[in-house]
Design a protein around this motif. Structure first.
Motif, PDB file in Angstrom:
ATOM      1  N   GLU A 435       0.988  -0.842  -0.167  1.00 12.83           N
ATOM      2  CA  GLU A 435       0.202   0.446  -0.429  1.00 12.83           C
ATOM      3  C   GLU A 435       0.962   1.524   0.228  1.00 12.83           C
ATOM      4  OE1 GLU A 435       0.935  -1.142   4.499  1.00 12.83           O
ATOM      5  OE2 GLU A 435       0.100  -1.785   2.218  1.00 12.83           O
ATOM      6  N   ASN A 436       2.357   0.983   0.117  1.00 10.85           N
ATOM      7  CA  ASN A 436       3.106   2.318   0.520  1.00 10.85           C
ATOM      8  C   ASN A 436       3.828   2.898  -0.831  1.00 10.85           C
ATOM      9  OD1 ASN A 436       2.690   2.988   3.242  1.00 10.85           O
ATOM     10  ND2 ASN A 436       3.693   1.377   3.580  1.00 10.85           N
ATOM     11  N   THR A 438       4.268   3.752  -4.653  1.00  5.22           N
ATOM     12  CA  THR A 438       4.549   4.614  -5.358  1.00  5.22           C
ATOM     13  C   THR A 438       5.240   4.852  -6.792  1.00  5.22           C
ATOM     14  OG1 THR A 438       6.388   6.418  -4.670  1.00  5.22           O
ATOM     15  CG2 THR A 438       4.238   7.019  -3.450  1.00  5.22           C
TER      16      THR A 438
END
Length: 447
Positions: A435-436, A438
């Motif tokens: 989820e982190n 980018t």
């Protein structure tokens, strides 16, 4: 057993060292603490040779493992040798394949220390019983007669001075010379192939076929004769790695893989080839002019009535470090497109976390010995085992690519061609997206 048998071990060891090495040679000696390696350590001591003692502690047997290490360190100190003890975490071993993992790990350290200290050889305590087990396993696994030659006393890399002596003789040598040693009780378990051969199998063979060990050892001579025959035939049909196709085609089909394996070994050192690869290579006589077959970094190229064996030529792009700047637009190498994106647009490729990578990157063909940490696992796995588990066809394995960081860490395996509709490759646990994430590094096959 007469006292002269003990003298025989000392005299044989002295002659072997003198035959192969200079007087001031340095040796890297692996010592487990068992009777075989402790006897060997004692031999180096009484001959006052230069040795770096290496002990690998796999931490698999708790306090017993620590006692093994203590003994090796104490005796190395007492006999005036430098000792290097290495602690490993056996929980990272491949499940069900501990012995292979342990062997790879210890030889990795042995070779590193040999190179760092410019030692003349790695020394191991393999003995005659080990030789019998090695040859027997080769026979049972269907290896060619060339492999029946077993281990050699000195192969240019590993020195095995105890190969002519049995376990019983070595134990007697330890007893007469009051050499301390420890017994690894895991060697008494039959869960590993070698342990089974040493116990149940050996006991039954002794019962039904007395003298079978000597018969197995005599296979070494037959393996040597076969090797000499293959060398002679190869010399008749090839010269300077150029093979006469017509002469090759007239050979019996069963001989062709052995001839090609010998050519590869002579060209490239000891080459690891599967039976399927050798069978595929046997078809070189059917190649059209200009076409080729590749095994590792060797390439067989058809040129009219001959086949030329040469180093595989690689595009310069393979050696080009891949930087972030390269990936601002689509970048193609080795039949795959790679680029940086801010999201996942489709499921047709591999996606890894670009921020988790050690830049610059490289895409290359995998090599034997390569390892990575598969997604969802803590321990590492050999890429060769991974490809086998994924049922990648033998003729496609050599085309498999890996994505590496600047520190050689492997972040992804890229399967060759359409292995399946869903499987394009495998991602390392070290580079997984979460989820982190980018920025994504996307890898897709060219269309």
């Amino acid at each position: 057993m007469e006292k002269t048998a003990v003298d025989d071990i000392i005299d044989s060891f002295r002659r072997s060292v003198g035959a192969y090495f200079e007087e001031e040679a340095l040796f890297v000696l692996g010592v487990s603490g068992g009777p075989d390696s402790m006897a060997l350590l004692y031999l180096f001591h009484i001959l006052d040779l230069n040795v770096l003692v290496v002990h690998i502690n796999y931490n698999k047997r708790g306090e017993a493992s620590d006692k093994d290490q203590d003994l090796v360190e104490q005796m190395a100190f007492q006999w005036g040798f430098e000792c290097c003890s290495i602690q490993l975490d056996s929980s990272t071993a491949d499940i069900g394949n501990f012995q292979n993992w342990a062997r790879e790990e210890r030889y990795h350290f042995f070779k590193g220390l040999r190179d760092a200290h410019k030692a003349a050889a790695i020394v191991t305590a393999h003995h005659q019983d080990d030789q019998i087990e090695t040859i027997l396993q080769k026979v049972l696994r269907g290896s060619s007669p060339t492999a029946w030659q077993g281990m050699s006393s000195w192969d240019g890399n590993i020195f095995r001075p105890l190969l002519n002596f049995s376990k019983e003789e070595i134990l007697h040598f330890c007893e007469v010379n009051a050499i301390p040693y420890r017994i690894d009780e895991s060697n008494l378990q039959s869960s590993f192939a070698r342990n089974f051969l040493r116990k149940e199998f050996s006991e039954q063979m002794d019962r039904f076929f007395p003298g079978w060990q000597q018969n197995i050892l005599e296979l070494q001579q037959q393996g040597g004769w076969f090797q000499q025959s293959i060398e002679w035939i190869t010399a008749q049909i090839s010269e300077d790695f150029v093979l006469d196709v017509h002469a090759f085609s007239e050979l019996p089909q069963q001989l062709k893989p052995a001839i090609l394996k010998h050519l590869l070994d002579d060209f490239n050192g000891d080459t690891s080839c599967s039976k399927a690869q050798l069978q595929e290579l046997s078809k070189i006589e059917d190649l059209q002019t200009g076409k080729s077959l590749v095994v590792g970094n060797a390439e067989f190229i058809r040129d009219r009535d001959r086949v030329i064996l040469q180093k595989k030529k690689e595009d310069k792009a393979w050696k080009q470090p891949i930087t972030r700047q390269h990936l601002e637009d689509k970048y193609t190498v080795g039949g795959v497109n790679i680029r940086l994106t801010k999201g996942i647009k489709s499921r047709t490729g591999l996606y890894i976390d670009a921020e988790a990578l050690d830049w610059p990157l490289q895409i290359r063909h995998w090599k034997h010995g390569d390892r990575f940490i598969p997604f969802g696992m803590k321990g590492s796995q050999k890429i060769s085992d991974h490809l086998t588990n994924r049922k990648i066809a033998s003729n496609l394995k050599e085309k498999t690519l890996v994505l590496c960081g600047s520190d050689s860490t492997i972040y992804a395996i890229i399967y060759p061609g359409p292995v399946s509709e869903s499987a394009k490759g495998a991602i390392s646990e070290l580079a997984k997206c979460d989820e982190n994430t980018t920025t994504y590094l996307t890898i897709k096959p060219t269309k």
